[in-house]
Design an enzyme around this catalytic site. Structure first.
Site, PDB file in Angstrom:
ATOM      1  N   GLU A  47      33.508  31.208  44.072  1.00  0.00           N
ATOM      2  CA  GLU A  47      33.201  31.699  42.730  1.00  0.00           C
ATOM      3  C   GLU A  47      32.830  30.542  41.800  1.00  0.00           C
ATOM      4  O   GLU A  47      33.534  29.537  41.745  1.00  0.00           O
ATOM      5  CB  GLU A  47      34.415  32.444  42.162  1.00  0.00           C
ATOM      6  CG  GLU A  47      34.123  33.109  40.828  1.00  0.00           C
ATOM      7  CD  GLU A  47      35.266  33.993  40.346  1.00  0.00           C
ATOM      8  OE1 GLU A  47      36.423  33.538  40.371  1.00  0.00           O
ATOM      9  OE2 GLU A  47      34.983  35.135  39.930  1.00  0.00           O
ATOM     10  N   GLY A  83      46.464  33.139  40.472  1.00  0.00           N
ATOM     11  CA  GLY A  83      47.079  34.410  40.864  1.00  0.00           C
ATOM     12  C   GLY A  83      48.058  34.231  42.008  1.00  0.00           C
ATOM     13  O   GLY A  83      49.127  34.847  42.044  1.00  0.00           O
ATOM     14  N   GLY A  86      42.827  36.599  36.237  1.00  0.00           N
ATOM     15  CA  GLY A  86      42.391  35.207  36.204  1.00  0.00           C
ATOM     16  C   GLY A  86      41.934  34.780  37.591  1.00  0.00           C
ATOM     17  O   GLY A  86      41.532  35.617  38.397  1.00  0.00           O
ATOM     18  N   SER A  87      42.032  33.497  37.866  1.00  0.00           N
ATOM     19  CA  SER A  87      41.502  32.997  39.141  1.00  0.00           C
ATOM     20  C   SER A  87      42.449  33.319  40.305  1.00  0.00           C
ATOM     21  O   SER A  87      43.651  33.516  40.115  1.00  0.00           O
ATOM     22  CB  SER A  87      41.319  31.480  39.062  1.00  0.00           C
ATOM     23  OG  SER A  87      42.587  30.850  39.011  1.00  0.00           O
ATOM     24  N   LYS A 106      50.560  36.791  26.803  1.00  0.00           N
ATOM     25  CA  LYS A 106      50.038  35.433  26.586  1.00  0.00           C
ATOM     26  C   LYS A 106      48.527  35.485  26.757  1.00  0.00           C
ATOM     27  O   LYS A 106      48.020  35.617  27.861  1.00  0.00           O
ATOM     28  CB  LYS A 106      50.613  34.418  27.569  1.00  0.00           C
ATOM     29  CG  LYS A 106      50.197  32.994  27.161  1.00  0.00           C
ATOM     30  CD  LYS A 106      50.301  31.974  28.272  1.00  0.00           C
ATOM     31  CE  LYS A 106      49.058  31.835  29.104  1.00  0.00           C
ATOM     32  NZ  LYS A 106      47.842  31.376  28.387  1.00  0.00           N
ATOM     33  N   CYS A 165      34.204  38.518  36.201  1.00  0.00           N
ATOM     34  CA  CYS A 165      34.617  38.556  37.616  1.00  0.00           C
ATOM     35  C   CYS A 165      33.727  39.512  38.378  1.00  0.00           C
ATOM     36  O   CYS A 165      33.637  39.450  39.592  1.00  0.00           O
ATOM     37  CB  CYS A 165      36.081  38.840  37.815  1.00  0.00           C
ATOM     38  SG  CYS A 165      36.834  39.829  36.574  1.00  0.00           S
ATOM     39  N   GLU A 219      44.400  40.666  39.264  1.00  0.00           N
ATOM     40  CA  GLU A 219      42.964  40.970  39.282  1.00  0.00           C
ATOM     41  C   GLU A 219      42.269  39.618  39.197  1.00  0.00           C
ATOM     42  O   GLU A 219      42.404  38.922  38.191  1.00  0.00           O
ATOM     43  CB  GLU A 219      42.631  41.885  38.102  1.00  0.00           C
ATOM     44  CG  GLU A 219      41.411  42.740  38.353  1.00  0.00           C
ATOM     45  CD  GLU A 219      40.132  41.968  38.153  1.00  0.00           C
ATOM     46  OE1 GLU A 219      39.482  41.622  39.161  1.00  0.00           O
ATOM     47  OE2 GLU A 219      39.797  41.681  37.004  1.00  0.00           O
ATOM     48  N   GLN A 267      34.197  24.497  32.237  1.00  0.00           N
ATOM     49  CA  GLN A 267      33.330  25.456  32.943  1.00  0.00           C
ATOM     50  C   GLN A 267      31.958  24.843  33.209  1.00  0.00           C
ATOM     51  O   GLN A 267      31.326  25.117  34.223  1.00  0.00           O
ATOM     52  CB  GLN A 267      33.192  26.752  32.145  1.00  0.00           C
ATOM     53  CG  GLN A 267      34.476  27.537  32.025  1.00  0.00           C
ATOM     54  CD  GLN A 267      35.071  27.940  33.374  1.00  0.00           C
ATOM     55  OE1 GLN A 267      36.240  27.675  33.654  1.00  0.00           O
ATOM     56  NE2 GLN A 267      34.277  28.553  34.219  1.00  0.00           N
TER      57      GLN A 267
END
Ligand code: UN1
Length: 496
Positions: A386, A234, A229-230, A176, A285, A251, A332
């Site tokens: 982040e 996660g 992803g975030s 996906k 990241c 990750e 964002q």
């Protein structure tokens, strides 16, 4: 011009979503430009994709690994031919400048050739048995159907980090792609097909996390999940996958520090800081989001950093001379704006940027000014959380030991960089920085595909992509062959 319509890829066929719902892929540099219309999939589509992948696994796992690898070699060759075309399409769908999207495709090419080599390795071990006339070995086995959920910031490189090792090991995949960048994944998978990948070995289900991602994570037919992803998402992925003991490779976020010592080559450290903080519009990241500068050089360094940040040309990444493209979407921009406000409230000093850019043609897209905050302390949220945008904080320190402490004082641990000419400090930092990646005299971004990629603390859950990815996409089987022609009992017949 009519909008191009894309379908899911299921069992080698391009099919619309069962619900008929779609979503639009929008150019972030010009929101009136619709890149394509993609299926908004749900659990019914995932069911079909998993069934197709399961069926394909029966034969794919029996294709000799060197033959599977040949498809990856061909994929690498074809990607070389298509690099420019795919890079342009990637800039159009996610915004980063053309030189960087070329780099993204190049990373997939590198990964193809690197992983293809594994087709003739996939080494296991042999070891002596404790019994006579008995042979013992371990072999790597594929897992079955694996689910891959990928982000928008490296829309071809990151899918390649997951697909290629999964495939060479004999797994079949349901992927996906991020809803902001499905086209680059389509391009990657189309290349695999053109290189000879059989139907059903890779299936694409496009759509949004809750509708299309969650059913992949929860599907009993999916044996493992790899997610980038975030940290927030996660954590959800890990919790849901835990219900049926599914291995998960995560990750996630970073808050990467570049430390600049007084003895550093200042120009080099500035080049690194600008590239690390504003390359990919800060949407990596591995992006540099904290610059730790030793007090003696702080004023000079900050002055030059701001001067050079202000000179960066922000605009459409397809145009020549542009340094920084748009952020991927309006959400964002909201996040960057929110953090700029938080930083100001916390007492940080805004030296440049801090707001969305909307003048002239920029009004059609989602642009944010390269932003530098100084006077930041390690405790502020702007120094800990982040942002994933072109926003960098400068923190001053007195001693090297303090710099290491501040660098380590966060919840994340992906990438770190130290600029110094002192070899003793360089080695101390390599040992003491809590991160999956440490650079000496190079920025926090720039990982190569054949080294381990991933982080510690809330950045990851212990797995690594790159050189160690096969550890995730295979499981070990121990095999014993007894050629004594009699019953031999381990731990009993050899006891003396
Ligand atoms: C990411 O930051 O999401 O090291 C991946 C780098 C790239 C990969 C980054 N090769 O910056």
């Amino acid at each position: 011009m009519s909008t191009k319509v894309y379908h899911n890829l299921i069992g080698g066929e391009w099919l619309p979503s069962r619900s008929g719902k779609t979503f639009q892929n929008i150019n972030p540099a010009d929101n009136s430009d619709v890149v394509g219309e993609f299926p908004a999939s749900n659990a019914a589509d995932v069911d079909l994709a998993v069934a197709a992948a399961k069926k394909a696994f029966a034969s794919w796992r029996l294709v000799p690994a060197p033959k599977r690898a040949e498809i990856l070699y061909r994929t690498g060759e074809l990607l070389k031919e298509r690099k420019e075309e795919y890079a342009r399409q990637m800039t159009r769908e996610m915004g980063k400048v053309l030189s960087e999207t070329r780099g993204d495709v190049q990373e997939a090419i590198d990964e193809a050739f690197y992983v293809a080599g594994e087709g003739r390795r996939l080494f296991g071990k042999t070891t002596p048995s404790e019994l006579q006339n008995k042979f013992a070995m371990s072999v790597r086995m594929p897992l079955g159907v694996v689910g891959l959920i990928t982000p928008w910031n490296f829309p071809m490189a990151i899918p390649s980090w997951k697909l290629f090792p999964a495939l060479v090991a004999g797994n079949t995949c349901v992927i996906k792609p991020a809803e902001d960048t499905p086209l680059s994944t389509y391009n990657l998978v189309q290349t695999l097909i053109d290189a000879g990948l059989p139907p059903g070995v890779v299936n694409i289900v496009a759509g949004f996390g809750p509708d299309a991602g969650a059913p992949i994570v929860e599907h009993p037919g999916v044996r493992a999940i790899s997610f980038t992803g975030s940290s927030e998402i996660g954590s959800l992925v890990a919790q849901r996958a835990a219900a049926n003991f599914k291995p998960v490779s995560l990750e996630m976020g970073g808050k990467n520090a570049q430390i600049v010592m007084e003895d550093a080559n200042l120009d080099l450290a500035l080049d690194g800081a600008l590239w690390g903080a504003f390359g990919t519009t800060g949407q990596r990241c591995t992006a540099t989001s904290r610059i730790l500068v030793q007090k003696g050089i702080a004023d000079k360094f900050i002055g030059q950093l701001v001067e050079r940040a202000q000179k960066l040309k922000v605009g459409n990444g397809l145009e020549a001379g542009i340094d920084v493209g748009p952020q991927v979407n309006a959400q964002q921009i909201e996040t960057s704006t929110k953090y700029a406000e938080i930083a100001l409230k916390e007492g940080a000093k805004l030296l440049t940027g801090g707001e969305a850019l909307t003048a002239g043609a920029l009004a059609n897209g989602t642009f944010f000014a390269p932003t530098v905050f100084a006077g930041v302390s390690a405790k502020m949220r702007i120094a800990r959380e982040e942002v994933f945008g072109p926003v960098v904080s400068v923190i001053e320190f007195d001693t090297f030991e303090q710099a290491i402490e501040v660098a380590n004082s966060i919840d994340y641990g992906l990438s770190t960089a130290l600029y110094t000419r002192d070899v003793n400090r360089a080695f101390t930092a390599m040992r003491d920085l809590e991160a999956g990646i440490t650079y000496i005299n190079a920025p926090t971004i720039g990982a190569e595909v054949h080294l381990p990629f991933g982080g510690v603390k809330q950045t990851g859950n212990g797995h690594r992509e790159g050189s160690e990815a096969l550890d995730f996409y295979t499981t070990w089987k121990a095999v014993y062959v007894d050629y004594s022609d009699k019953l031999q009992r381990a731990q009993i017949d050899n006891a003396e």
